[in-house]
Design an enzyme around this catalytic site. Sequence first.
Site, PDB file in Angstrom:
ATOM      1  N   LYS A 273      -0.750   4.379   2.469  1.00 58.70           N
ATOM      2  CA  LYS A 273      -2.150   4.812   2.466  1.00 58.70           C
ATOM      3  C   LYS A 273      -2.226   6.324   2.283  1.00 58.70           C
ATOM      4  O   LYS A 273      -1.297   7.027   2.671  1.00 58.70           O
ATOM      5  CB  LYS A 273      -2.790   4.465   3.822  1.00 58.70           C
ATOM      6  CG  LYS A 273      -3.117   3.007   4.020  1.00 58.70           C
ATOM      7  CD  LYS A 273      -3.824   2.792   5.355  1.00 58.70           C
ATOM      8  CE  LYS A 273      -4.098   1.326   5.589  1.00 58.70           C
ATOM      9  NZ  LYS A 273      -5.061   0.743   4.642  1.00 58.70           N
ATOM     10  N   ASP A 343       0.166  -2.963   1.478  1.00 63.98           N
ATOM     11  CA  ASP A 343      -0.963  -2.595   2.329  1.00 63.98           C
ATOM     12  C   ASP A 343      -1.910  -3.779   2.588  1.00 63.98           C
ATOM     13  O   ASP A 343      -2.817  -3.684   3.396  1.00 63.98           O
ATOM     14  CB  ASP A 343      -1.725  -1.419   1.700  1.00 63.98           C
ATOM     15  CG  ASP A 343      -2.653  -0.729   2.685  1.00 63.98           C
ATOM     16  OD1 ASP A 343      -2.542  -1.016   3.890  1.00 63.98           O
ATOM     17  OD2 ASP A 343      -3.481   0.088   2.243  1.00 63.98           O
ATOM     18  N   ARG A 347      -3.215 -10.326   5.879  1.00 70.09           N
ATOM     19  CA  ARG A 347      -3.286 -11.731   5.482  1.00 70.09           C
ATOM     20  C   ARG A 347      -1.937 -12.425   5.627  1.00 70.09           C
ATOM     21  O   ARG A 347      -1.882 -13.643   5.812  1.00 70.09           O
ATOM     22  CB  ARG A 347      -3.840 -11.839   4.048  1.00 70.09           C
ATOM     23  CG  ARG A 347      -2.972 -11.157   3.015  1.00 70.09           C
ATOM     24  CD  ARG A 347      -3.735 -10.883   1.724  1.00 70.09           C
ATOM     25  NE  ARG A 347      -4.723  -9.805   1.898  1.00 70.09           N
ATOM     26  CZ  ARG A 347      -5.569  -9.410   0.949  1.00 70.09           C
ATOM     27  NH1 ARG A 347      -5.579 -10.009  -0.226  1.00 70.09           N
ATOM     28  NH2 ARG A 347      -6.415  -8.417   1.190  1.00 70.09           N
TER      29      ARG A 347
HETATM   30  N1  BES Z   1      -6.224  -2.614   7.615  1.00 64.51           N
HETATM   31  C1  BES Z   1      -6.643  -2.541   6.270  1.00 64.51           C
HETATM   32  C2  BES Z   1      -8.145  -2.804   6.104  1.00 64.51           C
HETATM   33  C3  BES Z   1      -9.074  -1.782   6.712  1.00 64.51           C
HETATM   34  C4  BES Z   1      -9.658  -0.835   5.924  1.00 64.51           C
HETATM   35  C5  BES Z   1      -9.390  -1.828   8.048  1.00 64.51           C
HETATM   36  C6  BES Z   1     -10.534   0.084   6.471  1.00 64.51           C
HETATM   37  C7  BES Z   1     -10.257  -0.902   8.600  1.00 64.51           C
HETATM   38  C8  BES Z   1     -10.827   0.050   7.806  1.00 64.51           C
HETATM   39  C9  BES Z   1      -5.900  -3.575   5.438  1.00 64.51           C
HETATM   40  O1  BES Z   1      -4.630  -3.861   5.860  1.00 64.51           O
HETATM   41  C10 BES Z   1      -5.783  -3.025   4.059  1.00 64.51           C
HETATM   42  O2  BES Z   1      -5.171  -2.019   3.901  1.00 64.51           O
HETATM   43  N2  BES Z   1      -6.395  -3.715   3.103  1.00 64.51           N
HETATM   44  C11 BES Z   1      -6.386  -3.299   1.756  1.00 64.51           C
HETATM   45  C12 BES Z   1      -6.127  -4.522   0.896  1.00 64.51           C
HETATM   46  C13 BES Z   1      -5.896  -4.198  -0.543  1.00 64.51           C
HETATM   47  C14 BES Z   1      -4.586  -3.455  -0.703  1.00 64.51           C
HETATM   48  C15 BES Z   1      -5.899  -5.479  -1.332  1.00 64.51           C
HETATM   49  C16 BES Z   1      -7.733  -2.689   1.433  1.00 64.51           C
HETATM   50  O3  BES Z   1      -8.743  -3.212   1.896  1.00 64.51           O
HETATM   51  O4  BES Z   1      -7.762  -1.677   0.747  1.00 64.51           O
HETATM   52 ZN    ZN Z   2      -4.249  -3.636   7.804  1.00 60.79          ZN
HETATM   53 MN    MN Z   3      -3.176  -2.545   5.128  1.00 63.12          MN
END
Ligand code: BES
Ligand code: ZN
Ligand code: MN
Length: 497
Positions: A273, A343, A347
């Site tokens: 990230k 990331d 899931r």
């Molecule tokens: N933990 C994050 C989602 C998240 C984003 C939680 C903002 C709280 C605030 C999750 O693991 C993630 O990173 N999801 C990605 C998925 C993508 C790579 C398909 C996302 O939402 O960007």
């Molecule tokens: Zn996450």
């Molecule tokens: Mn993530």
Amino acid sequence: MTTYSLRSASPAKSRADAVVVGVVSGSSGPAIAAGGEDVAKAYGRKLAPLLSALGVTGKAGEVVKIPTGGTISSSLLVLVGLGDEPTEQAVRRGAGAAARAVTNAASIAVALPADSPGLVRAATEGFVLGAYTFTTYKSSGATKTTNEVIFLSADARKKDTVSAFEEAQIIADAVARARDHVNTAPNDLRPTTFADDIAATVKARGRGGKVTIEVLDETKLAELGCGGLLGVGSASDAPPRLVTLTYSPKGATRHLALVGKGITFDSGGLSIKPAQGMGEMKSDMAGAAAVVNATFAIADLGLPVKVTTYAALAENMLGGSAMRPGDVITIRGGTTVEVLNTDAEGRLVMADALVMASEQEPDAILDVATLTGAMVVALGDKVSGVMGSDDVVADVLAASKAGGEDFWPMPIPEQMTERIRTTKIADLSQVDWIRWGGGLFAAAFLREFTAGLPWAHLDIAGPSFNSGGPAGHVSSGGTGVAVATLVEFARAFADEK
Ligand code: BES
Ligand code: ZN
Ligand code: MN
């Protein structure tokens, strides 16, 4: 320690250090809300000019403190705005704002509208949660001096009002514990220590606590084929855990399974990230915190429903043993997944836990996860999304209303069934090659692991963490969102035959 009590006394004669009264913003100017009649009477004709001079409008969020100079027994009057109508939600928010505004009173009498069990519950939850602070890491914690809060209601002796008051404390306490879990620094709350902490709580509750625990470590997870948890947790030196809680009261006829995402820190893994905002990713275990603390509350309330709760705990880190984009992992039960973005880890751990839950053939499964940024884009940071079987989604929405939380239904479009299968080399694709609707793709992915059972997925990515200042009963940082909705869902579920 603050003690809470419920009494039917006059707020004007209360000897508490501060008295809290509501103000509604009527078309003909602000007016003292129900519960504060005696106080309004004590001020008599002086009231309207006083409110006007202080600029009191009664709008939601407004808090005005007035030294009473002996007009009523208490020396401080706290007026909280309730907006146009003193609804349960307005009272919940107002009570929270009042709790935060009164900083130096040993005793506080709360005389907000309280002529129904729902209003008493809202005032109690709102006040307890508004007063919430997290001082674990403050070396000189500014501790509040309040040791007594008295809720005033004409119905203080009615049975259903008393139970609403007691239940509100149980629920607020569970929400506060979920906040604690989220707020705890990620170096102190890792999969191993989080599991230990839950086990310690179960132990401290003892047999009367009615909840039993099983913790699966990495060896056991490997035996069970939980490749999602192991893959995501592979680069952390704190290995993954699957914590199972069971509450099985005598006579329960229905079985509810709860599944929570417990990524104790989400760096993104090799698909790292950006630095900005990564610090908030300690909150990526808010789903696990919600299901665990809701389970304790459901047991404390003695709801007649069997609950099995799965907290999927892992830390998403980088390192020589990290999961790579391109890896194929095998979820419990044998489904293979091509990982293309490390990331999108939530899931994967949820898939293992959902399979474990489905194997018990519960009557319904609810999963709670800070799953996608896409859901935050769609609904903002105050509204959670809910997707899944139509009837379960409808029940979650009803439960969220009863619990005072904002959820909104989102679809799982037909085409998602295909899109989760575009991979050429495995059973399922972990991520979509189209960016849009990422929250819906993720829901379709999770559904694959629910064995066709009645199920709903609660994406709390936005509301789980409040990066701004406190508002109403919602403090900064972890919010404890979903706990109240889960408890209300279980309550209604127990009643269904
Ligand atoms: N933990 C994050 C989602 C998240 C984003 C939680 C903002 C709280 C605030 C999750 O693991 C993630 O990173 N999801 C990605 C998925 C993508 C790579 C398909 C996302 O939402 O960007
Ligand atoms: Zn996450
Ligand atoms: Mn993530």
